[in-house]
Design an enzyme around this catalytic site. Structure first.
Site, PDB file in Angstrom:
ATOM      1  N   HIS A   1     -84.679  36.281 124.344  1.00 21.03           N
ATOM      2  CA  HIS A   1     -83.917  36.878 125.443  1.00 21.03           C
ATOM      3  C   HIS A   1     -84.370  38.322 125.594  1.00 21.03           C
ATOM      4  O   HIS A   1     -83.760  39.231 125.095  1.00 21.03           O
ATOM      5  CB  HIS A   1     -82.425  36.809 125.106  1.00 21.03           C
ATOM      6  CG  HIS A   1     -81.541  37.269 126.223  1.00 21.03           C
ATOM      7  ND1 HIS A   1     -81.685  36.839 127.514  1.00 21.03           N
ATOM      8  CD2 HIS A   1     -80.481  38.105 126.229  1.00 21.03           C
ATOM      9  CE1 HIS A   1     -80.749  37.402 128.263  1.00 21.03           C
ATOM     10  NE2 HIS A   1     -80.013  38.174 127.511  1.00 21.03           N
TER      11      HIS A   1
ATOM     12  N   GLY B   1     -64.458  40.204 120.446  1.00 19.17           N
ATOM     13  CA  GLY B   1     -64.879  41.205 121.417  1.00 19.17           C
ATOM     14  C   GLY B   1     -64.146  40.905 122.711  1.00 19.17           C
ATOM     15  O   GLY B   1     -64.424  39.895 123.380  1.00 19.17           O
TER      16      GLY B   1
ATOM     17  N   ASN C   1     -75.344  46.856 116.384  1.00 20.39           N
ATOM     18  CA  ASN C   1     -74.783  45.506 116.542  1.00 20.39           C
ATOM     19  C   ASN C   1     -75.012  44.603 115.325  1.00 20.39           C
ATOM     20  O   ASN C   1     -74.206  43.708 115.065  1.00 20.39           O
ATOM     21  CB  ASN C   1     -75.311  44.861 117.825  1.00 20.39           C
ATOM     22  CG  ASN C   1     -74.639  45.457 119.058  1.00 20.39           C
ATOM     23  OD1 ASN C   1     -73.723  46.268 118.942  1.00 20.39           O
ATOM     24  ND2 ASN C   1     -75.083  45.064 120.235  1.00 20.39           N
TER      25      ASN C   1
END
Ligand code: NAD
Length: 310
Positions: free
Chosen positions: A175, A9, A95
């Site tokens: 997270h 990425g 994702n």
């Protein structure tokens, strides 16, 4: 010979991580992306900065994986970031597919690497990478706690008007909105912030930390934070490359620690050449343990969502 880190990425987080890795001369860097020309262009641009930045790290950009062979670390940032109004969890179906594909491709060529996962939703993506890689749990680590703790530190330093170098902070848990900042383990020059700030102030800083990613997303409007996330991933990579054995809050696969099983969750770990070399278990108050459980429940829910994806 320099060590080798592949960053998958070449977007905002990936390219910034590549820049920091090279400029700290920690390793050679391979940058991979599906967009033709972008990883090559960014790697060349960074190479042309090297004479001024004074480093000899080699940077290579590619759209395929051959050049990543025998990497020591692979940092995965491939995927889409969130837009205003989106939560990290909204990214899961897109994702998860990307994470599975890139992990399977990259680990074939670097079977001994340590994976640092960055793409969101972070804890769920760690589960995808662990399964897709077939790696032992100590070599699949998620980046979140270092970033969340850095945000907390920045806010503490701003509030008390002290050097950020004097600050330490600990943020545990997943997270997301359920992350668990721990004020009593967060210090300024060794003094717990609970001695320096009122409960109201601490609550406000904790809230801003938990909301730290969304605050940047709402300001940027397109894309999410990347300078601090890249710094956080590079701090983890440095500890592994140099076998520094830093204790950092990272998403690690728990099998009984803190009372959780088969779950990635942010906890303090010792990061060295072997990846996660130890999970540090600290005593939590009943209230902190309950907050961590809430966070773990949120990660478990996402794990269930993953099972239902095609
Ligand atoms: N863990 C954290 O704390 C944290 C912090 C910031 C960002 N993130 C996450 O990191 C990810 C990247 O963020 P960004 O701001 O760099 O996004 P970005 O859009 O700038 O970059 C993502 C890059 O991934 C590439 N990509 C997509 N599919 C790919 C594939 N199959 N193979 C190779 N490359 C592929 C895209 O072409 C793009 O260049 C997002 O999911 C974001 O939510 C996580």
């Amino acid at each position: 010979m320099f060590k080798k880190v592949t960053v998958i990425g070449a977007g905002n987080v990936g390219a910034t991580a590549a820049q920091r890795l090279a400029e700290k001369e920690l390793c050679d860097v391979v940058l991979i992306d599906i967009i033709e020309g972008v990883p090559q262009g960014k790697a060349l641009d960074l190479t042309e900065a090297a004479p001024i930045e004074k480093h000899d790290a080699h940077l290579t950009g590619a759209n395929s994986y051959e050049v990543s062979q025998d990497s020591d670390i692979i940092i995965i940032t491939a995927g889409i970031p969130r837009k205003p109004g989106m939560s990290r969890d909204d990214l899961i179906s897109t994702n998860a597919g990307i994470m599975k594909k890139v992990t399977q491709a990259v680990v074939k060529l670097s079977p001994n690497a340590v994976l640092i996962i960055v793409s969101n939703p972070l804890d769920a993506m760690c589960h995808v990478a662990l399964e897709a890689s077939g790696f032992p749990k100590n070599r699949v680590i998620g980046m979140a706690g270092v970033l969340d703790s850095a945000r907390f530190r920045a806010f503490i330093a701003m509030e008390l008007n002290v050097s950020i170098e004097n600050t330490h902070a600990f943020v545990l848990g997943g997270h997301g909105d359920t992350m668990v900042p721990l004020p009593r383990y967060s210090t300024v020059a060794g003094i717990p912030i609970t001695e320096l700030l009122s409960q109201d102030k601490i609550d406000a800083l904790v809230k801003r930390t938990a909301n730290g990613g969304a605050e940047i997303v709402s300001l940027l409007k397109t894309g999410s934070a990347y300078y601090a996330p890249a710094s956080a991933a590079v701090e983890m990579a440095e500890s592994i490359l140099k076998d520094k054995k830093k204790i950092l809050p990272c998403a690690a696969y728990l099998q009984g620690e803190y009372g959780f099983h088969d779950l990635f969750i942010g906890v303090p770990v010792k990061l060295g050449a072997g990846g996660v070399e130890e999970i540090i278990q600290i005593k939590l108050t009943a209230q902190e343990q309950a907050a961590l459980k809430k966070s773990a429940d949120a990660v478990r829910e996402l794990k269930e969502v993953l099972k239902k994806l095609p």
